[in-house]
Design a protein around this motif. Structure first.
Motif, PDB file in Angstrom:
ATOM      1  N   ARG A  11      30.415  42.862  39.090  1.00  0.00           N
ATOM      2  CA  ARG A  11      31.066  43.803  39.994  1.00  0.00           C
ATOM      3  C   ARG A  11      32.410  44.272  39.447  1.00  0.00           C
ATOM      4  O   ARG A  11      32.836  45.411  39.686  1.00  0.00           O
ATOM      5  N   TYR A  12      33.096  43.377  38.741  1.00  0.00           N
ATOM      6  CA  TYR A  12      34.439  43.704  38.235  1.00  0.00           C
ATOM      7  C   TYR A  12      34.517  43.421  36.735  1.00  0.00           C
ATOM      8  O   TYR A  12      33.748  42.636  36.190  1.00  0.00           O
ATOM      9  N   LYS A  13      35.499  44.046  36.107  1.00  0.00           N
ATOM     10  CA  LYS A  13      35.753  43.735  34.706  1.00  0.00           C
ATOM     11  C   LYS A  13      36.310  42.333  34.552  1.00  0.00           C
ATOM     12  O   LYS A  13      36.022  41.639  33.565  1.00  0.00           O
ATOM     13  N   ILE A  14      37.137  41.928  35.515  1.00  0.00           N
ATOM     14  CA  ILE A  14      37.792  40.624  35.402  1.00  0.00           C
ATOM     15  C   ILE A  14      38.066  40.049  36.787  1.00  0.00           C
ATOM     16  O   ILE A  14      38.393  40.784  37.726  1.00  0.00           O
ATOM     17  N   SER A  15      37.902  38.757  36.900  1.00  0.00           N
ATOM     18  CA  SER A  15      38.298  38.016  38.097  1.00  0.00           C
ATOM     19  C   SER A  15      39.497  37.155  37.723  1.00  0.00           C
ATOM     20  O   SER A  15      39.406  36.309  36.824  1.00  0.00           O
ATOM     21  N   ALA A  16      40.630  37.391  38.371  1.00  0.00           N
ATOM     22  CA  ALA A  16      41.798  36.538  38.187  1.00  0.00           C
ATOM     23  C   ALA A  16      41.716  35.432  39.231  1.00  0.00           C
ATOM     24  O   ALA A  16      41.653  35.712  40.428  1.00  0.00           O
ATOM     25  N   VAL A  17      41.667  34.195  38.779  1.00  0.00           N
ATOM     26  CA  VAL A  17      41.426  33.074  39.686  1.00  0.00           C
ATOM     27  C   VAL A  17      42.597  32.100  39.640  1.00  0.00           C
ATOM     28  O   VAL A  17      43.212  31.882  38.589  1.00  0.00           O
ATOM     29  N   ILE A  18      42.884  31.521  40.790  1.00  0.00           N
ATOM     30  CA  ILE A  18      44.017  30.606  40.924  1.00  0.00           C
ATOM     31  C   ILE A  18      43.560  29.348  41.647  1.00  0.00           C
ATOM     32  O   ILE A  18      43.018  29.413  42.749  1.00  0.00           O
ATOM     33  N   CYS A  19      43.756  28.201  41.024  1.00  0.00           N
ATOM     34  CA  CYS A  19      43.533  26.915  41.688  1.00  0.00           C
ATOM     35  C   CYS A  19      44.834  26.536  42.392  1.00  0.00           C
ATOM     36  O   CYS A  19      45.917  26.629  41.800  1.00  0.00           O
ATOM     37  N   SER A  20      44.731  26.100  43.649  1.00  0.00           N
ATOM     38  CA  SER A  20      45.957  25.823  44.392  1.00  0.00           C
ATOM     39  C   SER A  20      45.880  24.513  45.162  1.00  0.00           C
ATOM     40  O   SER A  20      44.835  24.172  45.725  1.00  0.00           O
ATOM     41  N   TYR A  21      46.998  23.814  45.169  1.00  0.00           N
ATOM     42  CA  TYR A  21      47.129  22.579  45.947  1.00  0.00           C
ATOM     43  C   TYR A  21      48.589  22.415  46.363  1.00  0.00           C
ATOM     44  O   TYR A  21      49.461  22.163  45.536  1.00  0.00           O
ATOM     45  N   ASN A  22      48.857  22.619  47.642  1.00  0.00           N
ATOM     46  CA  ASN A  22      50.188  22.411  48.222  1.00  0.00           C
ATOM     47  C   ASN A  22      51.289  23.186  47.498  1.00  0.00           C
ATOM     48  O   ASN A  22      52.351  22.653  47.203  1.00  0.00           O
ATOM     49  N   ASP A  75      49.700  46.930  36.125  1.00  0.00           N
ATOM     50  CA  ASP A  75      49.303  48.324  35.911  1.00  0.00           C
ATOM     51  C   ASP A  75      47.850  48.332  35.435  1.00  0.00           C
ATOM     52  O   ASP A  75      47.552  48.543  34.251  1.00  0.00           O
ATOM     53  N   PHE A  76      46.949  48.076  36.382  1.00  0.00           N
ATOM     54  CA  PHE A  76      45.520  47.963  36.074  1.00  0.00           C
ATOM     55  C   PHE A  76      44.748  48.437  37.297  1.00  0.00           C
ATOM     56  O   PHE A  76      45.117  48.125  38.433  1.00  0.00           O
ATOM     57  N   ASP A  77      43.709  49.171  37.068  1.00  0.00           N
ATOM     58  CA  ASP A  77      42.916  49.751  38.151  1.00  0.00           C
ATOM     59  C   ASP A  77      42.453  48.659  39.125  1.00  0.00           C
ATOM     60  O   ASP A  77      41.691  47.762  38.750  1.00  0.00           O
ATOM     61  N   LYS A  78      42.917  48.737  40.378  1.00  0.00           N
ATOM     62  CA  LYS A  78      42.618  47.684  41.353  1.00  0.00           C
ATOM     63  C   LYS A  78      41.146  47.629  41.738  1.00  0.00           C
ATOM     64  O   LYS A  78      40.710  46.631  42.330  1.00  0.00           O
ATOM     65  N   THR A  79      40.393  48.663  41.421  1.00  0.00           N
ATOM     66  CA  THR A  79      38.956  48.606  41.717  1.00  0.00           C
ATOM     67  C   THR A  79      38.203  47.823  40.643  1.00  0.00           C
ATOM     68  O   THR A  79      37.020  47.521  40.820  1.00  0.00           O
ATOM     69  N   GLN A  80      38.894  47.510  39.534  1.00  0.00           N
ATOM     70  CA  GLN A  80      38.236  46.862  38.404  1.00  0.00           C
ATOM     71  C   GLN A  80      38.484  45.355  38.327  1.00  0.00           C
ATOM     72  O   GLN A  80      38.031  44.710  37.384  1.00  0.00           O
ATOM     73  N   PHE A  81      39.231  44.817  39.308  1.00  0.00           N
ATOM     74  CA  PHE A  81      39.461  43.370  39.277  1.00  0.00           C
ATOM     75  C   PHE A  81      39.559  42.812  40.695  1.00  0.00           C
ATOM     76  O   PHE A  81      39.784  43.546  41.657  1.00  0.00           O
ATOM     77  N   GLU A  82      39.374  41.523  40.791  1.00  0.00           N
ATOM     78  CA  GLU A  82      39.549  40.799  42.035  1.00  0.00           C
ATOM     79  C   GLU A  82      40.465  39.601  41.786  1.00  0.00           C
ATOM     80  O   GLU A  82      40.623  39.153  40.641  1.00  0.00           O
ATOM     81  N   VAL A  83      41.060  39.109  42.862  1.00  0.00           N
ATOM     82  CA  VAL A  83      41.852  37.879  42.802  1.00  0.00           C
ATOM     83  C   VAL A  83      41.214  36.887  43.763  1.00  0.00           C
ATOM     84  O   VAL A  83      40.998  37.199  44.934  1.00  0.00           O
ATOM     85  N   VAL A  84      40.915  35.714  43.249  1.00  0.00           N
ATOM     86  CA  VAL A  84      40.296  34.660  44.050  1.00  0.00           C
ATOM     87  C   VAL A  84      41.160  33.412  43.969  1.00  0.00           C
ATOM     88  O   VAL A  84      41.478  32.938  42.872  1.00  0.00           O
ATOM     89  N   VAL A  85      41.562  32.888  45.120  1.00  0.00           N
ATOM     90  CA  VAL A  85      42.296  31.624  45.183  1.00  0.00           C
ATOM     91  C   VAL A  85      41.343  30.562  45.706  1.00  0.00           C
ATOM     92  O   VAL A  85      40.683  30.749  46.726  1.00  0.00           O
ATOM     93  N   VAL A  86      41.264  29.449  44.996  1.00  0.00           N
ATOM     94  CA  VAL A  86      40.487  28.304  45.464  1.00  0.00           C
ATOM     95  C   VAL A  86      41.476  27.201  45.829  1.00  0.00           C
ATOM     96  O   VAL A  86      42.151  26.647  44.958  1.00  0.00           O
TER      97      VAL A  86
END
Length: 307
Positions: free
Chosen positions: A4-15, A31-42
């Motif tokens: 679906r996207y060129k890139i998924s930026a992912v973040i692992c989080s704890y407290n 400065d990157f097309d927002k339709t071409q990436f997602e951000v996922v926090v786990v």
């Protein structure tokens, strides 16, 4: 396979509710097309208000490709694996929850992968920014403690002696389908600081004859708080390094022996090198360097103490 996207930026989080939004915003401010990436926090069962601030951010930005989920299995390796499984991009790029992506981070990673179809993973420069006074015992031998990773100004291939750090690493998503996910026996879990889940997956990538590169312009800034210089934390961090190697190599007796010899040689070097520090009147540098090397050995012999 279509993504679906060129890139998924992912973040692992704890407290890390005090940092998590600046990490997320550093991605959406690229400065990157927002339709071409997602951000996922786990999130990994945070007990602070991380989930609340993430929900507030999502409510305030309904047009962003942003979501967050909770990984109930405790440990950073479980969380990194969940990130890879959740990602819907062709590239999975990891950023720590106390880090900020520098301008051009997304574009640099995507462009390099698109121009080099034979590359399976990349890592970038990590520069610490200190939120506390730096102790007098701190030296280059503790760069790993604060996440400092700098392999120079030029792009270069990494062959195993150095490998990207978790705060700034990216993979083609198909890597996980081909070689598997992160080793859940390794990596930090709660207060346990067992290490080397990153090293483990990179060595597997290299054993499969896949290429890994360092990209200096794919840069992040990493926050360093006072707890990183607490001597009990340094002790647990050092123990975790040794314990991680013991667990990673537990089915390889010859490699275990070689690692044992390597650790003792490094401890011996620290003592000899430390004599020069003592002659300069730098007792604290000598003491902490020698202790660091010895605590790594202790963790190697007693991995359960690092959990």
């Amino acid at each position: 396979m279509d993504y679906r996207y060129k890139i998924s930026a992912v973040i692992c989080s704890y407290n890390r509710s005090r940092f998590i939004i600046q990490a997320v915003e550093s991605l959406f401010n690229q400065d990157f097309d927002k339709t071409q990436f997602e951000v996922v926090v786990v999130d990994n069962n945070s007990t602070d208000d991380t989930l609340k601030v993430l929900q507030d951010y999502k409510n305030a930005h309904p047009d962003y490709n942003f979501r967050f989920v909770t990984e109930e299995n405790q440990g950073v390796a479980y969380t990194r694996t969940r990130c890879a499984k959740e990602a819907r991009g062709a590239i999975v790029a990891y950023l720590d929850d106390d880090s900020k992506a520098e301008p051009g981070w997304l574009a640099t990673i995507v462009n390099f992968f698109e121009q080099h179809p034979d590359v399976y993973s990349t890592g970038g420069r990590i520069t610490p920014y200190f939120l506390t006074e730096i102790p007098d015992w701190y030296s280059k031998y503790f760069f790993g403690l604060v996440g400092n990773f700098d392999q120079g100004k030029n792009i270069k291939e990494l062959s195993g002696q150095r490998y990207p750090c978790g705060a700034n690493m990216a993979f083609r998503k198909k890597v996980f389908e081909e070689i598997g996910y992160f080793n859940h026996e390794l990596g930090r879990s709660g207060k346990g600081l067992i290490a080397n889940e990153e090293k483990d997956i990179y060595l597997r990538i290299l054993r499969h004859k896949k290429r890994v590169f360092y990209l200096p312009k794919a840069a992040v800034m990493h926050a360093v708080e006072s707890n990183k210089f607490d001597k009990n934390y340094v002790y647990r961090h050092s123990m975790g390094i040794g314990a991680g190697e013991r667990l990673r190599l537990k089915h390889q007796p010859f490699a275990l022996f070689k690692k044992f010899v390597e650790y003792f040689l490094k401890w011996g070097y620290a003592v000899v090198y430390g004599i020069g520090l003592l002659l300069k009147g730098q007792w604290s540098k000598f003491h902490m360097l020698e202790r660091f090397r010895w605590w790594v050995i202790e963790g190697f012999f007693y991995p359960d103490r690092a959990k």
